[in-house]
Motif scaffolding. Sequence first.
Motif, PDB file in Angstrom:
ATOM      1  N   THR A   1       1.968  -9.365  -6.500  1.00 43.94           N
ATOM      2  CA  THR A   1       3.508  -8.013  -6.491  1.00 43.94           C
ATOM      3  C   THR A   1       3.379  -7.129  -7.538  1.00 43.94           C
ATOM      4  N   PHE A   2       3.269  -5.406  -7.196  1.00 41.71           N
ATOM      5  CA  PHE A   2       2.499  -5.021  -9.017  1.00 41.71           C
ATOM      6  C   PHE A   2       3.395  -3.609  -8.673  1.00 41.71           C
ATOM      7  N   ARG A   3       3.581  -3.220 -10.042  1.00 41.88           N
ATOM      8  CA  ARG A   3       4.154  -2.304 -10.237  1.00 41.88           C
ATOM      9  C   ARG A   3       3.780  -0.821 -11.157  1.00 41.88           C
ATOM     10  N   LEU A   4       3.544   0.372 -10.282  1.00 40.28           N
ATOM     11  CA  LEU A   4       3.323   1.341 -11.308  1.00 40.28           C
ATOM     12  C   LEU A   4       3.789   1.308 -12.051  1.00 40.28           C
TER      13      LEU A   4
ATOM     14  N   THR B   1       2.091  -3.479 -13.869  1.00 41.01           N
ATOM     15  CA  THR B   1       2.546  -4.517 -14.551  1.00 41.01           C
ATOM     16  C   THR B   1       2.274  -5.757 -13.494  1.00 41.01           C
ATOM     17  N   VAL B   2       1.716  -7.085 -13.116  1.00 37.56           N
ATOM     18  CA  VAL B   2       1.344  -7.442 -11.756  1.00 37.56           C
ATOM     19  C   VAL B   2       2.158  -8.898 -12.004  1.00 37.56           C
ATOM     20  N   PHE B   3       2.457  -9.507 -10.948  1.00 35.80           N
ATOM     21  CA  PHE B   3       3.359 -10.614 -11.315  1.00 35.80           C
ATOM     22  C   PHE B   3       2.323 -11.339  -9.881  1.00 35.80           C
ATOM     23  N   GLU B   4       1.821 -12.562  -9.997  1.00 34.10           N
ATOM     24  CA  GLU B   4       0.838 -13.683  -9.592  1.00 34.10           C
ATOM     25  C   GLU B   4       1.890 -15.066  -9.099  1.00 34.10           C
TER      26      GLU B   4
ATOM     27  N   ASP C   1       3.177   4.691 -14.026  1.00 32.02           N
ATOM     28  CA  ASP C   1       3.854   5.757 -13.213  1.00 32.02           C
ATOM     29  C   ASP C   1       5.298   6.129 -12.391  1.00 32.02           C
ATOM     30  N   ALA C   2       5.806   7.530 -13.230  1.00 29.29           N
ATOM     31  CA  ALA C   2       6.687   7.465 -12.304  1.00 29.29           C
ATOM     32  C   ALA C   2       6.648   8.724 -11.462  1.00 29.29           C
ATOM     33  N   TRP C   3       5.265   9.570 -11.407  1.00 33.87           N
ATOM     34  CA  TRP C   3       5.070  10.043 -10.572  1.00 33.87           C
ATOM     35  C   TRP C   3       3.661   9.982  -9.416  1.00 33.87           C
ATOM     36  N   ALA C   4       3.251   8.655  -9.446  1.00 37.77           N
ATOM     37  CA  ALA C   4       2.563   8.226  -8.301  1.00 37.77           C
ATOM     38  C   ALA C   4       2.992   7.781  -7.217  1.00 37.77           C
ATOM     39  N   SER C   5       2.029   8.020  -6.055  1.00 37.29           N
ATOM     40  CA  SER C   5       2.690   7.200  -5.309  1.00 37.29           C
ATOM     41  C   SER C   5       2.565   5.608  -4.813  1.00 37.29           C
ATOM     42  N   GLY C   6       3.090   5.405  -4.272  1.00 41.52           N
ATOM     43  CA  GLY C   6       2.846   3.690  -4.271  1.00 41.52           C
ATOM     44  C   GLY C   6       3.444   2.495  -4.844  1.00 41.52           C
ATOM     45  N   ARG C   7       3.664   3.762  -5.582  1.00 38.53           N
ATOM     46  CA  ARG C   7       3.949   2.283  -7.221  1.00 38.53           C
ATOM     47  C   ARG C   7       4.760   1.056  -7.054  1.00 38.53           C
ATOM     48  N   THR C   8       4.723   0.449  -6.059  1.00 37.19           N
ATOM     49  CA  THR C   8       5.476  -0.910  -6.142  1.00 37.19           C
ATOM     50  C   THR C   8       4.125  -1.413  -4.782  1.00 37.19           C
ATOM     51  N   GLY C   9       4.269  -2.558  -4.421  1.00 38.72           N
ATOM     52  CA  GLY C   9       3.552  -3.204  -3.412  1.00 38.72           C
ATOM     53  C   GLY C   9       3.578  -4.781  -3.355  1.00 38.72           C
ATOM     54  N   THR C  10       3.137  -5.182  -2.179  1.00 39.22           N
ATOM     55  CA  THR C  10       2.702  -6.735  -1.862  1.00 39.22           C
ATOM     56  C   THR C  10       1.940  -7.728  -1.522  1.00 39.22           C
ATOM     57  N   GLN C  11       1.299  -7.837  -1.531  1.00 39.44           N
ATOM     58  CA  GLN C  11       0.146  -8.558  -0.176  1.00 39.44           C
ATOM     59  C   GLN C  11       0.195 -10.435  -1.303  1.00 39.44           C
ATOM     60  N   VAL C  12       0.339 -10.723  -0.121  1.00 34.91           N
ATOM     61  CA  VAL C  12       0.223 -12.550   0.687  1.00 34.91           C
ATOM     62  C   VAL C  12      -1.591 -13.150   0.563  1.00 34.91           C
ATOM     63  N   SER C  13      -2.012 -13.496   0.485  1.00 29.33           N
ATOM     64  CA  SER C  13      -3.124 -14.708   0.465  1.00 29.33           C
ATOM     65  C   SER C  13      -3.077 -15.404   0.869  1.00 29.33           C
ATOM     66  N   PRO C  14      -3.545 -16.607   0.951  1.00 28.30           N
ATOM     67  CA  PRO C  14      -3.762 -18.105   0.836  1.00 28.30           C
ATOM     68  C   PRO C  14      -4.537 -18.653   0.613  1.00 28.30           C
TER      69      PRO C  14
END
Length: 305
Positions: free
Chosen positions: A230-233, A196-199, A235-248
């Motif tokens: 922002t994103f969310r995997l 799931t991805v939110f921009e 898969d409950a067993w995956a590492s780094g399931r969520t994250g955020t990036q900011v871009s100009p």
Amino acid sequence: MLALLCAFSLVALTQSPVVSVSFDLRALPEQDYRRWDAVELERKVALRLIQEGFAVVSPQSPAQLRLRASRTPEGLLLEAVGPRQRVEQGVRVGRGSIAELHLEVAQKLSEMTRAVQPEPEPPEPEPPLPEFVLQPPVEVAAAPARPELDLGLGLGTLWHGPGVDPHLLLSVRRGLGAFGLEAEAGLGVSRDAALTVFEAQGGAFFSYRLPVEEHLQLEPGVGAGLVLHTFRLEDAWASGRTGTQVSPAGWARMKLRWRFTERLAAELRVALGVLRPVTHVREGETLWSRGGVRLETGAQLSWGQ
């Protein structure tokens, strides 16, 4: 008929400063009066003088110019008397029809009337205005243009390479004439079984509204801002399931705007955004990707104040 023409002339005399004229045939013998149809002659002469701009009155009324006809051995003697001069002309009788006689008499009396009419008096000069009335012109300052505020809400799509996502957009535009400054905030969502991805985006735009027709406008604009990714995997067993990036980011944008009323308008929006590319990969499989260029399309309603 002659009385009616005289009455018409009297009305004209009271409305404007024309010259009054009377025509007297009472000096003719009764036999000549009937033989030459003097009643019809009076009517034709009166009509001719009225057409020339004179006011015809009866012989008993006071007039500025007086016309008379009397009998002579050769025919008729025509006389025109004015305030300063007097002229005469003779008319020979018996050479043609009664209608021709009437035409000749009317023509000569018209010429004689113009010859003896008084010269128009020059208009009186207007008195000078008192000095206290003469005021310098007052300069009225133009009212400053009032800024316009437009609120917009729209829905569209985000095109990022192989994928297409829904896109919600809010905007506020502050305009002064055709130019305007605008703030935009948008949200794009991409959802599938793995990711799931939110921009979320925010930007400031400078735009110009160019009228095409009475209700149609083109609005080119450029802007700059930020895109929060922002994103969310799932898969409950995956590492780094969520994250955020900011871009100009930067945008080149075009709107086609149709005004239904003074306040309500519909807009079609196309924008090309340039930002940092993003790719999500799991075990060698690309789950989601976006390059450095993103196309935004959509439609929105705008309400102005």
